[in-house]
Design a protein around this motif. Structure first.
Motif, PDB file in Angstrom:
ATOM      1  N   ALA A 252       0.772  -1.199  -0.122  1.00 48.25           N
ATOM      2  CA  ALA A 252       0.000  -0.116   0.142  1.00 48.25           C
ATOM      3  C   ALA A 252       0.746   1.341   0.013  1.00 48.25           C
ATOM      4  O   ALA A 252       0.492   2.265  -0.571  1.00 48.25           O
ATOM      5  CB  ALA A 252      -0.822   0.029   1.370  1.00 48.25           C
ATOM      6  N   ALA A 253       1.993   1.075   0.563  1.00 50.13           N
ATOM      7  CA  ALA A 253       2.846   2.482   0.515  1.00 50.13           C
ATOM      8  C   ALA A 253       4.302   1.771   0.754  1.00 50.13           C
ATOM      9  O   ALA A 253       4.386   0.876   1.352  1.00 50.13           O
ATOM     10  CB  ALA A 253       2.547   3.318   1.909  1.00 50.13           C
ATOM     11  N   VAL A 254       5.234   2.723   0.215  1.00 52.41           N
ATOM     12  CA  VAL A 254       6.667   2.445   0.395  1.00 52.41           C
ATOM     13  C   VAL A 254       7.307   3.809   0.923  1.00 52.41           C
ATOM     14  O   VAL A 254       7.053   4.981   0.414  1.00 52.41           O
ATOM     15  CB  VAL A 254       7.313   2.260  -1.191  1.00 52.41           C
ATOM     16  CG1 VAL A 254       8.743   1.792  -0.992  1.00 52.41           C
ATOM     17  CG2 VAL A 254       6.626   0.947  -1.296  1.00 52.41           C
ATOM     18  N   LYS A 266      14.137   0.294   3.922  1.00 50.21           N
ATOM     19  CA  LYS A 266      13.067   0.735   2.968  1.00 50.21           C
ATOM     20  C   LYS A 266      12.062   0.365   3.833  1.00 50.21           C
ATOM     21  O   LYS A 266      11.887  -0.948   4.135  1.00 50.21           O
ATOM     22  CB  LYS A 266      13.259   0.199   1.721  1.00 50.21           C
ATOM     23  CG  LYS A 266      11.930   0.268   0.777  1.00 50.21           C
ATOM     24  CD  LYS A 266      12.241  -0.305  -0.626  1.00 50.21           C
ATOM     25  CE  LYS A 266      11.017  -0.156  -1.608  1.00 50.21           C
ATOM     26  NZ  LYS A 266      11.291  -0.712  -2.693  1.00 50.21           N
ATOM     27  N   ASP A 267      10.907   1.091   4.292  1.00 54.06           N
ATOM     28  CA  ASP A 267       9.859   0.865   5.133  1.00 54.06           C
ATOM     29  C   ASP A 267       8.526   0.639   4.027  1.00 54.06           C
ATOM     30  O   ASP A 267       8.141   1.448   3.598  1.00 54.06           O
ATOM     31  CB  ASP A 267       9.477   1.792   5.937  1.00 54.06           C
ATOM     32  CG  ASP A 267       8.217   1.326   7.081  1.00 54.06           C
ATOM     33  OD1 ASP A 267       8.096   0.313   7.336  1.00 54.06           O
ATOM     34  OD2 ASP A 267       7.531   2.243   7.306  1.00 54.06           O
ATOM     35  N   MET A 268       7.990  -0.779   4.171  1.00 52.13           N
ATOM     36  CA  MET A 268       6.898  -0.805   3.163  1.00 52.13           C
ATOM     37  C   MET A 268       5.532  -1.243   4.035  1.00 52.13           C
ATOM     38  O   MET A 268       5.620  -2.047   5.152  1.00 52.13           O
ATOM     39  CB  MET A 268       7.132  -1.965   2.599  1.00 52.13           C
ATOM     40  CG  MET A 268       8.417  -1.917   1.318  1.00 52.13           C
ATOM     41  SD  MET A 268       8.820  -3.313   0.315  1.00 52.13           S
ATOM     42  CE  MET A 268       9.392  -4.378   1.971  1.00 52.13           C
ATOM     43  N   ILE A 269       4.348  -0.788   4.094  1.00 45.95           N
ATOM     44  CA  ILE A 269       3.133  -0.925   4.424  1.00 45.95           C
ATOM     45  C   ILE A 269       2.293  -1.755   3.620  1.00 45.95           C
ATOM     46  O   ILE A 269       2.125  -1.420   2.568  1.00 45.95           O
ATOM     47  CB  ILE A 269       2.494   0.186   4.806  1.00 45.95           C
ATOM     48  CG1 ILE A 269       3.351   1.144   5.760  1.00 45.95           C
ATOM     49  CG2 ILE A 269       1.246  -0.156   5.669  1.00 45.95           C
ATOM     50  CD1 ILE A 269       2.701   2.347   6.173  1.00 45.95           C
ATOM     51  N   ALA A 270       1.669  -2.988   4.184  1.00 49.81           N
ATOM     52  CA  ALA A 270       1.169  -4.015   3.190  1.00 49.81           C
ATOM     53  C   ALA A 270      -0.362  -3.990   3.598  1.00 49.81           C
ATOM     54  O   ALA A 270      -0.712  -3.802   4.758  1.00 49.81           O
ATOM     55  CB  ALA A 270       1.725  -5.225   3.322  1.00 49.81           C
ATOM     56  N   ASP A 271      -1.165  -3.998   2.439  1.00 49.22           N
ATOM     57  CA  ASP A 271      -2.459  -3.958   2.794  1.00 49.22           C
ATOM     58  C   ASP A 271      -3.011  -5.612   2.554  1.00 49.22           C
ATOM     59  O   ASP A 271      -3.229  -6.208   1.948  1.00 49.22           O
ATOM     60  CB  ASP A 271      -3.387  -3.443   1.577  1.00 49.22           C
ATOM     61  CG  ASP A 271      -4.943  -3.365   1.703  1.00 49.22           C
ATOM     62  OD1 ASP A 271      -5.455  -3.996   2.763  1.00 49.22           O
ATOM     63  OD2 ASP A 271      -5.494  -2.998   0.785  1.00 49.22           O
ATOM     64  N   ILE A 272      -2.786  -6.133   4.155  1.00 46.19           N
ATOM     65  CA  ILE A 272      -2.899  -7.526   4.221  1.00 46.19           C
ATOM     66  C   ILE A 272      -3.192  -7.686   5.785  1.00 46.19           C
ATOM     67  O   ILE A 272      -2.725  -7.080   6.641  1.00 46.19           O
ATOM     68  CB  ILE A 272      -1.530  -8.150   3.891  1.00 46.19           C
ATOM     69  CG1 ILE A 272      -1.818  -9.555   3.913  1.00 46.19           C
ATOM     70  CG2 ILE A 272      -0.546  -7.986   4.823  1.00 46.19           C
ATOM     71  CD1 ILE A 272      -0.762 -10.560   3.022  1.00 46.19           C
ATOM     72  N   ASP A 273      -4.039  -8.760   6.021  1.00 43.04           N
ATOM     73  CA  ASP A 273      -4.544  -8.938   7.453  1.00 43.04           C
ATOM     74  C   ASP A 273      -3.806 -10.156   7.902  1.00 43.04           C
ATOM     75  O   ASP A 273      -3.925 -11.175   7.265  1.00 43.04           O
ATOM     76  CB  ASP A 273      -5.986  -9.175   7.494  1.00 43.04           C
ATOM     77  CG  ASP A 273      -6.564  -9.108   8.772  1.00 43.04           C
ATOM     78  OD1 ASP A 273      -5.878  -8.722   9.845  1.00 43.04           O
ATOM     79  OD2 ASP A 273      -7.972  -9.447   8.979  1.00 43.04           O
ATOM     80  N   ILE A 274      -3.002 -10.141   8.818  1.00 36.89           N
ATOM     81  CA  ILE A 274      -2.059 -10.974   9.485  1.00 36.89           C
ATOM     82  C   ILE A 274      -2.153 -10.956  10.968  1.00 36.89           C
ATOM     83  O   ILE A 274      -2.143 -10.002  11.549  1.00 36.89           O
ATOM     84  CB  ILE A 274      -0.661 -10.689   8.855  1.00 36.89           C
ATOM     85  CG1 ILE A 274      -0.634 -10.859   7.510  1.00 36.89           C
ATOM     86  CG2 ILE A 274       0.314 -11.683   9.649  1.00 36.89           C
ATOM     87  CD1 ILE A 274       0.966 -10.572   6.870  1.00 36.89           C
TER      88      ILE A 274
END
Length: 422
Positions: A252-254, A266-274
């Motif tokens: 979703a964002a980098v 490098k920080d990554m935000i994922a659209d994922i339910d974990i």
């Protein structure tokens, strides 16, 4: 009068001459055909190649023939042709995709492809357990401990190396690895990186059966620096709170150059339910490992998770895989910005935070200092700092030089910092 030759001899003579001429001509033609391409360049100059960029393909309709028409007394006014509006290829493709009605078969095919990628990682995934034995209230022997997902990252001539969480490696009990198919083998802690929350454990190949040794596979390492917003990812390990589960999401964002301990990541935000309780590793659609999710990075149950890119930690993982510790000073620093340069700060790395209880903090380095040197190496950029860290060893003393503000000026200050391991 001399003796005259018979006509038979004359026929034979002319026949030999004819055959010799034919053979000579054939041989000459063959030699010419072979040697002509090789020597042609010495006698003829090659014509320069013409490069042409065409915006539209040429058609027969574009060829025009000049036709003279009889003059007429009445002429019509000339009208300017209205230029046709052009549409980009991207817009055409986007519009077509929007109009396309996806069927259940389309989703089945896509889901089947992702399932194959996820299942392809099964033989590289491991459940790592720490086991402690004790007697309960009734004197019965019971086992307790923690568990976390792991992944096989390397295989040597004598052992299999597994990347996992430091939570299972911090216990004092024994370690065991559960491979695909519930194959359980004893393991040992290779090294622990408590700063990043990871550890490497090893399983000796001598303890594996020949069949299990062949079934265990090393996962391919991907390049997390090439991940962009919108890319599809697959979480494997225990994303559903149970092992051998998987789920699908997207980036979703980098954020580039996010400040971390002793470096930028490098920080990554994922659209994922974990459910990060037992650990989850992230692979791309090629089945390559690109990162993992830390349990403490749970973002409040909104379905977004911070992904740790593996490319930023390859040096650390390589070091701890060899049973040693990567150097740790405990500085959160950044390169100089244009505003800092205009404010005439010394050239170096601006220390945003000297992490509490870190080696740098205990030595006396403060927030706002400017890091300019480690031992004999000048520090100007983050790459200089990273290279200096690779030369340090845990337990050694390093001469760290900073520029500290003293009134309106900056003065050089040296600190002897005892290097720790991550």
């Amino acid at each position: 009068m001399g003796r005259q030759e018979s006509w038979k001899k004359r026929v034979k003579h002319y026949a030999r001459v004819t055959v010799s001429a034919v053979l000579f001509g054939t041989l000459s033609a063959g030699v010419f055909a072979i040697l002509e391409p090789k020597f042609a360049g010495h006698f003829y100059e090659d014509e320069p190649e013409t490069v042409r960029f065409e915006t539209e393909p040429e058609t027969a309709e574009s060829e025009t023939v000049e036709v003279t028409e009889p003059e007429t007394t009445k002429t019509e006014p000339e009208t300017e042709e209205t230029p046709k509006e052009t549409v980009s290829v991207e817009n055409v493709v986007r519009d077509e995709i929007r109009k396309y009605q996806f069927s259940a078969d389309d989703f089945e095919r896509m889901n089947s492809t992702l399932q194959k990628v996820a299942s392809g990682a099964d033989h590289s995934l491991v459940e790592v357990r720490s086991r402690e034995t004790a007697n309960d209230f009734f004197g019965q022997l019971v086992k307790s401990g923690k568990s976390s997902a792991g992944v096989v990252i390397a295989r040597t001539s004598g052992e299999i190396l597994i990347l996992t969480s430091d939570t299972v490696a911090s216990d004092t009990g024994s370690i065991e690895a559960v491979f695909y198919g519930d194959k359980i083998y004893s393991a040992a802690v290779k090294s622990v990186d408590e700063v990043d929350g990871i550890a490497v454990v090893s399983v000796p190949l001598s303890g594996l059966t020949a069949r299990d040794g062949q079934n265990i596979r090393t996962i391919s390492i991907g390049d997390s620096s090439m991940i962009h917003r919108g890319d599809m990812i697959i979480a494997v390990g225990a994303p559903a709170g149970v092992y051998s589960s998987s789920t699908v999401g997207s980036i979703a964002a980098v954020s580039f150059n996010t400040i971390s301990a002793d470096g930028n990541v490098k920080d990554m935000i994922a659209d994922i339910d974990i459910d990060p309780t037992y650990g989850s590793f992230v692979i791309n659609t090629e089945g390559e490992l690109i990162g993992w999710v830390k349990p403490e990075d749970k973002s409040g149950g909104h379905g977004y998770e911070h992904i740790v890119g593996i490319s930023d930690y390859l040096d650390v993982i390589e070091t701890i895989s060899n049973g040693t510790e990567f150097a740790y000073l405990g500085l959160k620093a950044q390169e100089m910005t244009q505003e800092m340069a205009e404010a005439r700060l010394p050239e170096g790395l601006y220390i945003r935070e000297s992490i509490q209880n870190s080696p740098a903090y205990d030595a006396g380095i403060q927030n706002g200092d400017v890091l300019v040197g480690i031992n004999d190496r000048e520090i100007r950029r983050m790459t200089d700092y990273h290279e200096a860290l690779k030369e340090l060893r845990a337990g050694e003393d390093a001469d760290v030089t900073v520029m500290r503000q003293n009134g309106a000026e900056y003065v050089s200050v040296h600190f002897s910092v005892t290097v720790a391991g991550r």
